[in-house]
Design an enzyme around this catalytic site. Structure first.
Site, PDB file in Angstrom:
ATOM      1  CG  ASN A  29       0.336   7.385 -12.666  1.00  0.00           C
ATOM      2  OD1 ASN A  29       1.457   7.421 -12.160  1.00  0.00           O
ATOM      3  ND2 ASN A  29      -0.760   7.682 -11.953  1.00  0.00           N
ATOM      4  CE  LYS A  56       4.189  -0.628 -10.849  1.00  0.00           C
ATOM      5  NZ  LYS A  56       3.372   0.245 -11.715  1.00  0.00           N
ATOM      6  CB  THR A  75       2.133   8.443  -3.361  1.00  0.00           C
ATOM      7  OG1 THR A  75       2.572   7.099  -3.462  1.00  0.00           O
ATOM      8  CG2 THR A  75       2.936   9.352  -4.266  1.00  0.00           C
ATOM      9  CE1 TYR A  94       3.393  -1.221  -7.309  1.00  0.00           C
ATOM     10  CE2 TYR A  94       5.619  -1.502  -6.486  1.00  0.00           C
ATOM     11  CZ  TYR A  94       4.672  -0.742  -7.140  1.00  0.00           C
ATOM     12  OH  TYR A  94       5.024   0.487  -7.651  1.00  0.00           O
ATOM     13  CG  ASP A 110     -12.071   0.417 -12.485  1.00  0.00           C
ATOM     14  OD1 ASP A 110     -10.985  -0.163 -12.681  1.00  0.00           O
ATOM     15  OD2 ASP A 110     -12.822   0.122 -11.544  1.00  0.00           O
TER      16      ASP A 110
HETATM   17  P1  NAP Z   1      -1.113   6.581  -5.542  1.00  0.00           P
HETATM   18  O1  NAP Z   1      -0.957   7.929  -4.948  1.00  0.00           O
HETATM   19  O2  NAP Z   1      -1.682   5.491  -4.723  1.00  0.00           O
HETATM   20  O3  NAP Z   1      -1.944   6.739  -6.894  1.00  0.00           O
HETATM   21  C1  NAP Z   1      -2.361   5.631  -7.622  1.00  0.00           C
HETATM   22  C2  NAP Z   1      -3.477   6.056  -8.535  1.00  0.00           C
HETATM   23  O4  NAP Z   1      -3.927   4.911  -9.278  1.00  0.00           O
HETATM   24  C3  NAP Z   1      -4.703   6.604  -7.784  1.00  0.00           C
HETATM   25  O5  NAP Z   1      -5.225   7.692  -8.492  1.00  0.00           O
HETATM   26  C4  NAP Z   1      -5.660   5.422  -7.811  1.00  0.00           C
HETATM   27  O6  NAP Z   1      -7.023   5.785  -7.737  1.00  0.00           O
HETATM   28  C5  NAP Z   1      -5.329   4.873  -9.197  1.00  0.00           C
HETATM   29  N1  NAP Z   1      -5.897   3.558  -9.408  1.00  0.00           N
HETATM   30  C6  NAP Z   1      -5.757   2.429  -8.670  1.00  0.00           C
HETATM   31  N2  NAP Z   1      -6.496   1.436  -9.188  1.00  0.00           N
HETATM   32  C7  NAP Z   1      -7.104   1.928 -10.288  1.00  0.00           C
HETATM   33  C8  NAP Z   1      -7.992   1.409 -11.248  1.00  0.00           C
HETATM   34  N3  NAP Z   1      -8.446   0.140 -11.194  1.00  0.00           N
HETATM   35  N4  NAP Z   1      -8.397   2.207 -12.261  1.00  0.00           N
HETATM   36  C9  NAP Z   1      -7.971   3.482 -12.342  1.00  0.00           C
HETATM   37  N5  NAP Z   1      -7.161   4.050 -11.447  1.00  0.00           N
HETATM   38  C10 NAP Z   1      -6.730   3.276 -10.427  1.00  0.00           C
HETATM   39  O7  NAP Z   1       0.288   6.008  -6.060  1.00  0.00           O
HETATM   40  P2  NAP Z   1       1.530   6.692  -6.820  1.00  0.00           P
HETATM   41  O8  NAP Z   1       2.712   6.469  -5.974  1.00  0.00           O
HETATM   42  O9  NAP Z   1       1.192   8.060  -7.274  1.00  0.00           O
HETATM   43  O10 NAP Z   1       1.661   5.704  -8.049  1.00  0.00           O
HETATM   44  C11 NAP Z   1       1.722   6.136  -9.402  1.00  0.00           C
HETATM   45  C12 NAP Z   1       2.580   5.179 -10.184  1.00  0.00           C
HETATM   46  O11 NAP Z   1       3.944   5.269  -9.748  1.00  0.00           O
HETATM   47  C13 NAP Z   1       2.195   3.704 -10.027  1.00  0.00           C
HETATM   48  O12 NAP Z   1       2.301   3.050 -11.278  1.00  0.00           O
HETATM   49  C14 NAP Z   1       3.241   3.179  -9.069  1.00  0.00           C
HETATM   50  O13 NAP Z   1       3.432   1.771  -9.196  1.00  0.00           O
HETATM   51  C15 NAP Z   1       4.450   3.958  -9.528  1.00  0.00           C
HETATM   52  N6  NAP Z   1       5.544   4.020  -8.559  1.00  0.00           N
HETATM   53  C16 NAP Z   1       5.370   4.674  -7.386  1.00  0.00           C
HETATM   54  C17 NAP Z   1       6.445   4.715  -6.500  1.00  0.00           C
HETATM   55  C18 NAP Z   1       6.332   5.440  -5.197  1.00  0.00           C
HETATM   56  O14 NAP Z   1       7.311   5.384  -4.404  1.00  0.00           O
HETATM   57  N7  NAP Z   1       5.226   6.106  -4.897  1.00  0.00           N
HETATM   58  C19 NAP Z   1       7.668   4.107  -6.808  1.00  0.00           C
HETATM   59  C20 NAP Z   1       7.799   3.447  -8.015  1.00  0.00           C
HETATM   60  C21 NAP Z   1       6.731   3.409  -8.892  1.00  0.00           C
HETATM   61  P3  NAP Z   1      -7.800   5.910  -6.306  1.00  0.00           P
HETATM   62  O15 NAP Z   1      -7.453   7.264  -5.764  1.00  0.00           O
HETATM   63  O16 NAP Z   1      -9.240   5.778  -6.700  1.00  0.00           O
HETATM   64  O17 NAP Z   1      -7.319   4.801  -5.436  1.00  0.00           O
END
Ligand code: NAP
Length: 252
Positions: A85, A178, A209, A174, A58
Site C-alpha cells: 500500500n 502506477k 488523505t 506518480y 521502509d
Molecule cells: P497517505 O495517507 O499519504 O499514506 C501513504 C503511506 O505510505 C504513509 O503511511 C507513508 O508513510 C507510507 N510511505 C511512504 N513512503 C514510504 C516508504 N518508503 N516506506 C514505507 N512506507 C512509506 O496516502 P494514501 O492515500 O493512504 O495512499 C495509500 C495507497 O493508495 C497508495 O498506494 C496510493 O498510491 C493509493 N491511492 C490513493 C488514492 C487517494 O486518492 N488517496 C487514489 C488512488 C490510489 P509516512 O506517514 O511515513 O509518510
C-alpha cells in the site's frame, strides 16, 4: 503455530493503509502495521487495537525489508496476506500548488529525473523488493494473497483515450509509477499463476488523505473497502484482477 491469519500492510501508519489494518483486525487477522518511522507505526498500532504489531518497514531500504521479513519468520513462520500500500505522489510539491500546475512542472520534457527516481523507488521498486522478501513467507501459507494498491490514473487504456478527463495529468512521476506497478504486478501474477498465491490490483478511488493534500472526495473507510474485499477472497477467488469498489473492473 500462530492460529489467526497474518497480514502485513505497508505504509499503514496513516491514510488508507491504517484503515485497511483496522478492517483486517475486525476480520480476525493479526495485522503487522508497516511504518517507515517506528513510533508512527506504534501510535497507529495502538489506534488499531488488539492483535496488531508495529513493524519498522521502509520499502526503499533493503536492510529494513530484510529485518522485517526475518521478524515475521521468527514470530509467525508465514504470511497469509501482503498488502503493498505504501506510496508517495511527489517529493516537493508545495501544499497550495494544484495537481494541474504540478503536472505542468513534471511533463516528460521538463521533469526532474531525481523526482521520477524518488517516486518510482517507493511505488515500483519498493513493491518489488518487499514482495521478493516476503514471498518465501507467503509460500508457507495455505492460500496466500498479494494485493497491490494502484490507481486508475496509471491505466494506459484510459489515458490513451482522448476523451479521458484526467489525461492532462498523466505524467512520468506518480501516474506512470502506477502504470509500472501494474506491469510488475502482471508479471507477478503470471509467475505465481501455478501456485496457490493470488495477486490482484486495486484502486481505492479518490480518497481524502495526505497523498493528495486531503482533496479526495471519499473517506478512508470507502477507500479501503475494495482492498479489504479482495484481500479476503478465499482460495477459490480470482487472480489477475484490477478493480475498484465493488468489483468494478479497471482497464489496465
Ligand atoms: P497517505 O495517507 O499519504 O499514506 C501513504 C503511506 O505510505 C504513509 O503511511 C507513508 O508513510 C507510507 N510511505 C511512504 N513512503 C514510504 C516508504 N518508503 N516506506 C514505507 N512506507 C512509506 O496516502 P494514501 O492515500 O493512504 O495512499 C495509500 C495507497 O493508495 C497508495 O498506494 C496510493 O498510491 C493509493 N491511492 C490513493 C488514492 C487517494 O486518492 N488517496 C487514489 C488512488 C490510489 P509516512 O506517514 O511515513 O509518510
Amino acid at each position: 503455530m500462530h492460529k489467526k491469519p497474518v497480514a502485513l500492510v505497508t505504509g499503514a501508519n496513516q491514510g488508507i493503509g491504517l484503515q485497511i489494518a483496522k478492517d483486517l483486525v475486525a476480520h480476525d487477522f493479526t495485522v503487522l502495521v508497516g511504518s517507515r518511522i517506528l513510533r508512527r507505526g506504534e501510535a497507529a498500532a495502538k489506534e488499531v487495537g488488539s492483535d496488531t504489531r508495529a513493524l519498522q518497514l521502509d520499502v526503499t531500504d533493503q536492510a529494513s525489508i530484510t529485518a522485517a521479513a526475518e521478524r515475521i519468520r521468527k514470530e509467525f513462520g508465514r504470511l497469509d496476506v501482503l498488502i503493498n500500500n505504501a506510496a508517495i505522489s511527489n517529493t516537493g510539491k508545495q501544499p497550495d500548488m494544484s495537481v494541474q500546475d504540478y503536472a505542468k512542472l513534471t511533463r516528460p520534457s521538463n521533469v526532474s529525473l531525481n523526482e521520477v527516481r524518488a517516486i518510482w523507488d517507493t511505488n515500483v521498486f519498493g513493491v518489488l523488493a518487499v514482495t521478493q522478501a516476503m514471498l518465501p513467507l507467503l509460500r508457507e501459507a495455505p492460500a496466500a494473497r498479494i494485493v497491490n494498491v494502484s490507481s486508475g490514473v496509471g491505466s494506459l487504456t484510459r489515458n490513451s483515450d482522448p476523451a479521458f478527463p484526467y489525461r492532462s495529468i498523466f505524467g512520468p512521476v506518480y501516474p506512470a509509477s502506477k502504470t509500472a506497478l501494474n506491469a510488475i504486478t502482471l508479471a507477478m501474477m503470471i509467475e505465481l499463476e501455478s501456485t496457490g498465491i493470488k495477486v490482484n490490483l486495486v484502486t481505492p478511488g479518490f480518497t481524502k488523505t495526505n497523498l493528495n493534500g486531503y482533496a479526495g472526495t471519499q473517506s478512508v473507510e470507502e477507500g479501503s473497502r475494495e482492498v479489504v474485499r479482495v484481500a479476503l477472497l478465499g482460495p477459490d477467488g480470482p487472480t489477475g484482477t484490477f478493480t475498484r469498489w465493488e468489483n468494478a473492473t479497471i482497464p489496465w
